[in-house]
Design an enzyme around this catalytic site. Structure first.
Site, PDB file in Angstrom:
ATOM      1  N   ARG A  90      -9.798   0.765   8.530  1.00 19.56           N
ATOM      2  CA  ARG A  90      -9.404  -0.593   8.922  1.00 19.56           C
ATOM      3  C   ARG A  90     -10.487  -1.301   9.697  1.00 19.56           C
ATOM      4  NH1 ARG A  90      -3.500   0.500   8.827  1.00 19.56           N
ATOM      5  NH2 ARG A  90      -2.425  -1.452   9.143  1.00 19.56           N
ATOM      6  N   ARG A 144      -0.520  -8.488  13.300  1.00 19.79           N
ATOM      7  CA  ARG A 144      -1.086  -7.493  12.384  1.00 19.79           C
ATOM      8  C   ARG A 144      -1.932  -8.171  11.309  1.00 19.79           C
ATOM      9  NH1 ARG A 144       4.502  -4.759  11.053  1.00 19.79           N
ATOM     10  NH2 ARG A 144       3.409  -3.851   9.268  1.00 19.79           N
ATOM     11  N   LYS A 202       0.840  -1.212   0.000  1.00 17.85           N
ATOM     12  CA  LYS A 202       0.000   0.000   0.000  1.00 17.85           C
ATOM     13  C   LYS A 202       0.872   1.258   0.000  1.00 17.85           C
ATOM     14  CE  LYS A 202      -1.944  -1.172   3.951  1.00 17.85           C
ATOM     15  NZ  LYS A 202      -1.268  -2.457   4.263  1.00 17.85           N
ATOM     16  N   ARG A 259      12.283  -4.989   5.239  1.00 14.36           N
ATOM     17  CA  ARG A 259      12.050  -3.585   4.860  1.00 14.36           C
ATOM     18  C   ARG A 259      12.865  -2.597   5.717  1.00 14.36           C
ATOM     19  NH1 ARG A 259       5.941  -1.724   5.374  1.00 14.36           N
ATOM     20  NH2 ARG A 259       6.161  -2.631   7.435  1.00 14.36           N
ATOM     21  N   ARG A 317      11.325  -0.406  11.244  1.00 14.22           N
ATOM     22  CA  ARG A 317      10.201  -0.210  12.144  1.00 14.22           C
ATOM     23  C   ARG A 317      10.230  -1.226  13.281  1.00 14.22           C
ATOM     24  NH1 ARG A 317       4.968   0.408   8.293  1.00 14.22           N
ATOM     25  NH2 ARG A 317       4.100  -0.897   9.931  1.00 14.22           N
TER      26      ARG A 317
HETATM   27  P1  AP5 Z   1       4.868  -1.552   1.833  1.00 12.09           P
HETATM   28  O1  AP5 Z   1       4.524  -0.758   0.632  1.00 12.09           O
HETATM   29  O2  AP5 Z   1       5.559  -0.859   2.954  1.00 12.09           O
HETATM   30  O3  AP5 Z   1       3.567  -2.320   2.354  1.00 12.09           O
HETATM   31  P2  AP5 Z   1       2.335  -1.785   3.166  1.00 12.09           P
HETATM   32  O4  AP5 Z   1       1.125  -2.474   2.635  1.00 12.09           O
HETATM   33  O5  AP5 Z   1       2.299  -0.288   3.191  1.00 12.09           O
HETATM   34  O6  AP5 Z   1       2.708  -2.397   4.580  1.00 12.09           O
HETATM   35  P3  AP5 Z   1       2.700  -1.806   6.029  1.00 12.09           P
HETATM   36  O7  AP5 Z   1       3.467  -2.772   6.865  1.00 12.09           O
HETATM   37  O8  AP5 Z   1       3.141  -0.377   6.071  1.00 12.09           O
HETATM   38  O9  AP5 Z   1       1.184  -1.897   6.344  1.00 12.09           O
HETATM   39  P4  AP5 Z   1       0.518  -1.982   7.676  1.00 12.09           P
HETATM   40  O10 AP5 Z   1      -0.885  -1.876   7.233  1.00 12.09           O
HETATM   41  O11 AP5 Z   1       0.836  -3.121   8.552  1.00 12.09           O
HETATM   42  O12 AP5 Z   1       1.186  -0.760   8.486  1.00 12.09           O
HETATM   43  P5  AP5 Z   1       0.665   0.701   8.832  1.00 12.09           P
HETATM   44  O13 AP5 Z   1       1.829   1.581   8.815  1.00 12.09           O
HETATM   45  O14 AP5 Z   1      -0.528   1.060   8.037  1.00 12.09           O
HETATM   46  O15 AP5 Z   1       5.742  -2.803   1.349  1.00 12.09           O
HETATM   47  C1  AP5 Z   1       6.339  -3.692   2.275  1.00 12.09           C
HETATM   48  C2  AP5 Z   1       7.743  -4.102   1.780  1.00 12.09           C
HETATM   49  O16 AP5 Z   1       7.607  -4.852   0.585  1.00 12.09           O
HETATM   50  C3  AP5 Z   1       8.644  -2.911   1.416  1.00 12.09           C
HETATM   51  O17 AP5 Z   1       9.970  -3.237   1.767  1.00 12.09           O
HETATM   52  C4  AP5 Z   1       8.527  -2.774  -0.091  1.00 12.09           C
HETATM   53  O18 AP5 Z   1       9.726  -2.259  -0.676  1.00 12.09           O
HETATM   54  C5  AP5 Z   1       8.288  -4.217  -0.507  1.00 12.09           C
HETATM   55  N1  AP5 Z   1       7.370  -4.314  -1.647  1.00 12.09           N
HETATM   56  C6  AP5 Z   1       6.262  -3.571  -1.879  1.00 12.09           C
HETATM   57  N2  AP5 Z   1       5.652  -3.957  -3.017  1.00 12.09           N
HETATM   58  C7  AP5 Z   1       6.407  -4.995  -3.509  1.00 12.09           C
HETATM   59  C8  AP5 Z   1       6.302  -5.833  -4.668  1.00 12.09           C
HETATM   60  N3  AP5 Z   1       5.287  -5.681  -5.553  1.00 12.09           N
HETATM   61  N4  AP5 Z   1       7.239  -6.797  -4.841  1.00 12.09           N
HETATM   62  C9  AP5 Z   1       8.273  -6.939  -3.944  1.00 12.09           C
HETATM   63  N5  AP5 Z   1       8.429  -6.162  -2.856  1.00 12.09           N
HETATM   64  C10 AP5 Z   1       7.501  -5.210  -2.631  1.00 12.09           C
HETATM   65  O19 AP5 Z   1       0.176   0.475  10.337  1.00 12.09           O
HETATM   66  C11 AP5 Z   1       1.072   0.202  11.392  1.00 12.09           C
HETATM   67  C12 AP5 Z   1       0.317   0.120  12.701  1.00 12.09           C
HETATM   68  O20 AP5 Z   1      -0.311   1.397  12.980  1.00 12.09           O
HETATM   69  C13 AP5 Z   1      -0.847  -0.876  12.749  1.00 12.09           C
HETATM   70  O21 AP5 Z   1      -0.389  -2.181  13.079  1.00 12.09           O
HETATM   71  C14 AP5 Z   1      -1.740  -0.254  13.837  1.00 12.09           C
HETATM   72  O22 AP5 Z   1      -1.239  -0.503  15.117  1.00 12.09           O
HETATM   73  C15 AP5 Z   1      -1.601   1.234  13.568  1.00 12.09           C
HETATM   74  N6  AP5 Z   1      -2.618   1.750  12.601  1.00 12.09           N
HETATM   75  C16 AP5 Z   1      -2.349   2.297  11.372  1.00 12.09           C
HETATM   76  N7  AP5 Z   1      -3.485   2.667  10.773  1.00 12.09           N
HETATM   77  C17 AP5 Z   1      -4.490   2.329  11.630  1.00 12.09           C
HETATM   78  C18 AP5 Z   1      -5.918   2.439  11.568  1.00 12.09           C
HETATM   79  N8  AP5 Z   1      -6.527   2.952  10.481  1.00 12.09           N
HETATM   80  N9  AP5 Z   1      -6.640   1.987  12.611  1.00 12.09           N
HETATM   81  C19 AP5 Z   1      -6.045   1.468  13.712  1.00 12.09           C
HETATM   82  N10 AP5 Z   1      -4.706   1.326  13.849  1.00 12.09           N
HETATM   83  C20 AP5 Z   1      -3.940   1.763  12.810  1.00 12.09           C
END
Ligand code: AP5
Length: 214
Positions: free
Chosen positions: A87, A171, A13, A126, A160
């Protein structure tokens, strides 16, 4: 154009949202990034969120909805990419109200369809530039010059604290239990478009472009 990028942790994402910022000038609204910023600054929101995020659980609906509300107006011209929000059902309802109040509506909910096991490797490998935030991966996207950020030239990188296998599994369980159930609601509205998130970054980006240009 306002879109949601939906998918489990590591689905890509953030990577795809950054591409859309660069190629289309859209505004990325990532609640994960906003929460990490709050934690780093030690704000009241950050203090509440820190332990919850470290455990891989979801922060309260009220906190994240307020964060989105604060930033939504900045995306009014070019459109927003909601990354990691909504979410839960409550967050989806809150988003609808926030958009409605501004005379806006969702154009697409793009689901990145992925193999969860492969995501553990993606997430645990990552890292990002500590200066500009550019994203890298131990196996899939190393800096062109070892130890130097391609974008800003910094030599400082960070990982992270929630990118360890145990937290990633929590997660993912949170995603299955609380986030995946909002998809049928968007499906009923005819908004869901699915993209194979297991292709290369360029392939996934091309599939998203095709949807946005359709
Ligand atoms: P990346 O693009 O970083 O993936 P992502 O889907 O953004 O993953 P996240 O881990 O950031 O998502 P998340 O939903 O767990 O975390 P968030 O920060 O939202 O890609 C991942 C890796 O793969 C990278 O190294 C990239 O280079 C590689 N990659 C990407 N695409 C690729 C491809 N096609 N092929 C190969 N490699 C690839 O949330 C973190 C925490 O915050 C949550 O756990 C929660 O505690 C809190 N939080 C955030 N939002 C909310 C909400 N709305 N409600 C409640 N709690 C929340």
């Amino acid at each position: 154009m306002d879109i949601i990028l939906l998918g489990p942790p590591g689905a890509g994402k953030g990577t795809q949202a950054q591409r859309l910022v660069e190629t289309r000038g859209m505004v990325q609204l990532s609640t994960g990034d906003m929460l990490r910023e709050a934690v780093a600054k030690g704000t009241p929101t950050g203090l509440k969120a820190k332990a919850i995020m470290a455990a891989g659980e979801l922060v309260s609906d009220a906190i994240v909805s307020a964060l989105i509300s604060e930033r939504l107006d900045a995306s009014s011209d070019k459109g927003a990419i909601f990354d990691g929000f909504p979410r839960t059902g409550h967050q989806a309802a809150a988003l609808e109200i926030l958009l409605d109040e501004r005379g806006r509506k969702l154009d697409h909910v793009i689901e990145l369809v992925v193999d969860e096991e492969a995501l553990v490797e993606r997430i645990t490998g990552r890292f990002t530039c500590a200066n500009c935030g550019a994203g890298y991966h131990d196996k899939f996207k190393l800096p062109k010059v070892e130890g130097t950020c391609d974008v800003c030239g910094s030599h400082d990188f960070k990982r992270r604290p929630d990118d360890n296998e145990q937290t990633v599994r929590t997660r993912m369980a949170e995603y299955r239990a609380k986030t995946a159930p909002i998809l049928p609601v968007y499906e009923e509205k005819g908004l869901v478009r699915r993209v194979d998130g297991m292709g290369t970054v360029d392939e996934v980006a091309a599939a998203i472009d095709a949807i946005l240009d359709s």
